[in-house]
Design an enzyme around this catalytic site. Sequence first.
Site, PDB file in Angstrom:
ATOM      1  N   CYS A   2     -35.454  20.887 -71.451  1.00  0.00           N
ATOM      2  CA  CYS A   2     -35.758  22.026 -70.593  1.00  0.00           C
ATOM      3  C   CYS A   2     -37.227  21.979 -70.176  1.00  0.00           C
ATOM      4  CB  CYS A   2     -35.477  23.308 -71.340  1.00  0.00           C
ATOM      5  SG  CYS A   2     -33.944  23.261 -72.259  1.00  0.00           S
ATOM      6  N   ARG A  27     -36.694  17.141 -63.281  1.00  0.00           N
ATOM      7  CA  ARG A  27     -36.219  16.790 -64.623  1.00  0.00           C
ATOM      8  C   ARG A  27     -34.740  17.082 -64.813  1.00  0.00           C
ATOM      9  NH1 ARG A  27     -39.959  17.499 -68.948  1.00  0.00           N
ATOM     10  NH2 ARG A  27     -38.295  18.632 -69.964  1.00  0.00           N
ATOM     11  N   TRP A  74     -31.689  23.171 -69.735  1.00  0.00           N
ATOM     12  CA  TRP A  74     -30.712  22.068 -69.744  1.00  0.00           C
ATOM     13  C   TRP A  74     -29.873  22.355 -70.978  1.00  0.00           C
ATOM     14  CZ3 TRP A  74     -29.223  17.692 -67.107  1.00  0.00           C
ATOM     15  CH2 TRP A  74     -28.569  16.702 -67.817  1.00  0.00           C
ATOM     16  N   ASN A 100     -38.176  25.227 -75.708  1.00  0.00           N
ATOM     17  CA  ASN A 100     -37.657  23.869 -75.481  1.00  0.00           C
ATOM     18  C   ASN A 100     -37.384  23.250 -76.830  1.00  0.00           C
ATOM     19  OD1 ASN A 100     -38.015  23.968 -72.789  1.00  0.00           O
ATOM     20  ND2 ASN A 100     -39.539  22.343 -72.658  1.00  0.00           N
ATOM     21  N   GLY A 101     -36.356  22.415 -76.928  1.00  0.00           N
ATOM     22  CA  GLY A 101     -36.081  21.733 -78.189  1.00  0.00           C
ATOM     23  C   GLY A 101     -34.769  22.212 -78.776  1.00  0.00           C
ATOM     24  N   GLU A 487     -24.245  -5.394 -72.067  1.00  0.00           N
ATOM     25  CA  GLU A 487     -25.069  -4.300 -71.557  1.00  0.00           C
ATOM     26  C   GLU A 487     -26.351  -4.852 -70.911  1.00  0.00           C
ATOM     27  OE1 GLU A 487     -25.001  -1.409 -70.688  1.00  0.00           O
ATOM     28  OE2 GLU A 487     -27.048  -0.651 -70.783  1.00  0.00           O
ATOM     29  N   LYS A 491     -27.699  -4.512 -67.032  1.00  0.00           N
ATOM     30  CA  LYS A 491     -29.010  -3.948 -66.695  1.00  0.00           C
ATOM     31  C   LYS A 491     -29.768  -4.869 -65.755  1.00  0.00           C
ATOM     32  CE  LYS A 491     -28.775  -0.872 -67.827  1.00  0.00           C
ATOM     33  NZ  LYS A 491     -28.029   0.216 -68.393  1.00  0.00           N
ATOM     34  N   GLU A 494     -28.239  -4.810 -62.248  1.00  0.00           N
ATOM     35  CA  GLU A 494     -28.451  -3.533 -61.569  1.00  0.00           C
ATOM     36  C   GLU A 494     -29.818  -3.397 -60.932  1.00  0.00           C
ATOM     37  OE1 GLU A 494     -27.755  -0.603 -64.797  1.00  0.00           O
ATOM     38  OE2 GLU A 494     -26.888   0.608 -63.200  1.00  0.00           O
ATOM     39  N   HIS A 510     -15.726 -23.270 -73.828  1.00  0.00           N
ATOM     40  CA  HIS A 510     -14.415 -23.193 -73.171  1.00  0.00           C
ATOM     41  C   HIS A 510     -14.565 -23.018 -71.655  1.00  0.00           C
ATOM     42  CE1 HIS A 510     -12.411 -23.145 -77.021  1.00  0.00           C
ATOM     43  NE2 HIS A 510     -13.354 -22.308 -77.424  1.00  0.00           N
ATOM     44  N   LYS A 607     -26.457   7.505 -59.385  1.00  0.00           N
ATOM     45  CA  LYS A 607     -26.566   7.857 -60.801  1.00  0.00           C
ATOM     46  C   LYS A 607     -25.223   8.317 -61.343  1.00  0.00           C
ATOM     47  CE  LYS A 607     -28.510   8.585 -64.733  1.00  0.00           C
ATOM     48  NZ  LYS A 607     -28.684   7.385 -65.561  1.00  0.00           N
TER      49      LYS A 607
HETATM   50  O1  M6R Z   1     -22.286   9.118 -66.237  1.00  0.00           O
HETATM   51  P1  M6R Z   1     -21.468   8.013 -66.848  1.00  0.00           P
HETATM   52  O2  M6R Z   1     -21.942   7.669 -68.234  1.00  0.00           O
HETATM   53  O3  M6R Z   1     -20.008   8.285 -66.835  1.00  0.00           O
HETATM   54  O4  M6R Z   1     -21.723   6.756 -65.927  1.00  0.00           O
HETATM   55  C1  M6R Z   1     -21.017   5.576 -66.145  1.00  0.00           C
HETATM   56  C2  M6R Z   1     -21.600   4.427 -65.353  1.00  0.00           C
HETATM   57  O5  M6R Z   1     -21.529   4.685 -63.991  1.00  0.00           O
HETATM   58  C3  M6R Z   1     -23.060   4.157 -65.745  1.00  0.00           C
HETATM   59  O6  M6R Z   1     -23.200   3.919 -67.114  1.00  0.00           O
HETATM   60  C4  M6R Z   1     -23.611   2.952 -64.969  1.00  0.00           C
HETATM   61  O7  M6R Z   1     -22.972   1.787 -65.394  1.00  0.00           O
HETATM   62  C5  M6R Z   1     -25.125   2.865 -65.165  1.00  0.00           C
HETATM   63  N1  M6R Z   1     -25.793   2.821 -63.904  1.00  0.00           N
HETATM   64  C6  M6R Z   1     -25.557   1.709 -65.975  1.00  0.00           C
HETATM   65  O8  M6R Z   1     -26.936   1.605 -66.106  1.00  0.00           O
END
Ligand code: M6R
Length: 612
Positions: A2, A27, A74, A100-101, A487, A491, A494, A510, A607
């Site tokens: 928050c 934020r 939040w 906050n917290g 993962e 990253k 992306e 393989h 996002k």
């Molecule tokens: O909000 P969500 O966790 O459901 O989002 C899922 C994916 O769209 C999200 O994790 C996406 O892969 C990210 N941009 C990865 O960094």
Amino acid sequence: MCGIVGYIGTKKASPILINGLLRLEYRGYDSAGISTIENNSISIMKDKGRVKNLYNLSGIDDLEGTIGIAHTRWATHGKPSKENSHPHMDNSKTFSVVHNGIIENYNELKKFLIKEGYIFYSQTDTEIIPNLIHYYYSKDNKQDDLKLLRSIKNACSKLKGSFAIEVISKDYPDNMIVVRKDSPLVIGKGDNENYISSDIPAILSFTREFYLLEDLEFVILSRHDAKFYDKDLNSINKRIQTIEWNASSAEKDGFDDYMLKEIYEQPTAIRETIGAKLTEDSKCEFDELDFTKEYLQSINKIYLVACGTAMHAGLAGKNMIEHICKIPTEVDIASEFRYRDPIIDNKTLCVFISQSGETADTIAALKLSKEKGAKTLAISNVIGSSITREADFSIYTHAGPEIAVASTKAYTSQVVLLSILTIYFAEILKISEKEVKSLKKAIIELPSKIEKTLKCTEKIKKFGHRIYQEKDVFFLGRGVDETVAKESALKLKEISYIHAESYPAGELKHGPIALIENNITVISIMTDPKLVEKTVSNIQEVITRGAKTLVVTNQKIDDKMFDTVIHIPETNSFVSPILSVIPLQLLSYYISKEKGLDVDKPRNLAKSVTVE
Ligand code: M6R
């Protein structure tokens, strides 16, 4: 997380407070509110929704007070609603508080206050604070200038968790008291006025002179003065600091990008996610869940369903649940799951993981599971989000708003929450006691180990500089390390637009080894003592074919074999992804920076993916 703003001076407070809140909008938040004092009485204006909606509340223009506190919420305890929005008052309407917290022991304190006759109107942890202050205030018979401060200090001594608090009182209309612990709070010094905020950007346009508060420092603010006290209420001196940041870097706490800020926020995000749920010597608790041994024994399968990074957190979760709880567990990509007619009945538990809680495929998969009779559990970072409204049960990561498109702190918080859920199941099932004990210890030690891991930045930056112009990068690992390979490859794709592939290291021969040629980059993760030798042999094969190698490990290996080795702290294998992913989050970040790309808003990505 928050946002807090406060003002005490000679000008009308409400426009300054709302202006400060608007500057904190970046934020993320779900509700907003302000409180001022006029004619020795407290006014509160608050509601769910945007800060600008405050302008439409009837009576807001009549607030003439020159002292006030404000908050963007939040949600952590209780859904977004007017009742749960801050500020909160005590029953006697003497004190108004924003916070906050997270107060970890709020349930226990709430029970105590209810016994003392206090009534609660919200579901928040915050509402106990003004009432606890009132409790001590009413018991203090001294009538001196420090009575309010003493009552706040006594209340704070009972709070476990994190807090940044602003308090105003109708009995002290010319003062405001603030204090913080593990949650930021700064005071901006003006001319016959003081500004307060959780974040410098909210008040940077009013002043550049700041007092930065340390944990458990209390401040009595008046229009012309700020008096500082330590945790025992001894008076202390504070140095003013001049902040040179511009508004944009201030929003990012001085970091160049949100992604980097969020990577560095991981120790806090994990501390807050652990909260009061887990301690070394007591049973793990989730207020939101009431699973029984009979129910857990009756489950035929757990599905962990999610997209992208959240699905990768699920992969780490599967390892723990199967190994520790002995319940068959599958990880599914939501967009596949919803169309593949999965075998589900009323003995199936379907867990949906989503940072935003708004991902269209995950919501559809959840609806399908309900139709087929499964019990559903949502894991989200956003209280009141769609999946949490749809699911039978919801539990939360407390990572705070994640603004960068590339998920970092949400991922590690999801893995932590899944590990706590695993322990919760195991303790109900009364199995794997030794493993549970060691996992608990490891989880509690994570925040400080993340801080140590973050020290690899310079070495990672150098490696990033060597490879930022590459076209292809490979990530290899075995077992839990393979989940991190996946993962990390996502990253890198992306935010740096480099083609990145991950493979289980044993699969290399393989097929994928055909792609290994001179000077190609191969990154491997080696944290599982049982598998490290096997992975080293696989990497040996790519080195023979001319590959450059980066290794992230917590094991003893022969560093000379590899180009760069990042040593991270040892931990329980189940939670090692939380540490081993960090150097690789940083690697993607620095490569993206070297390429001059927009780290926080990579091309073609949103996002929150709210459409199919
Ligand atoms: O909000 P969500 O966790 O459901 O989002 C899922 C994916 O769209 C999200 O994790 C996406 O892969 C990210 N941009 C990865 O960094």
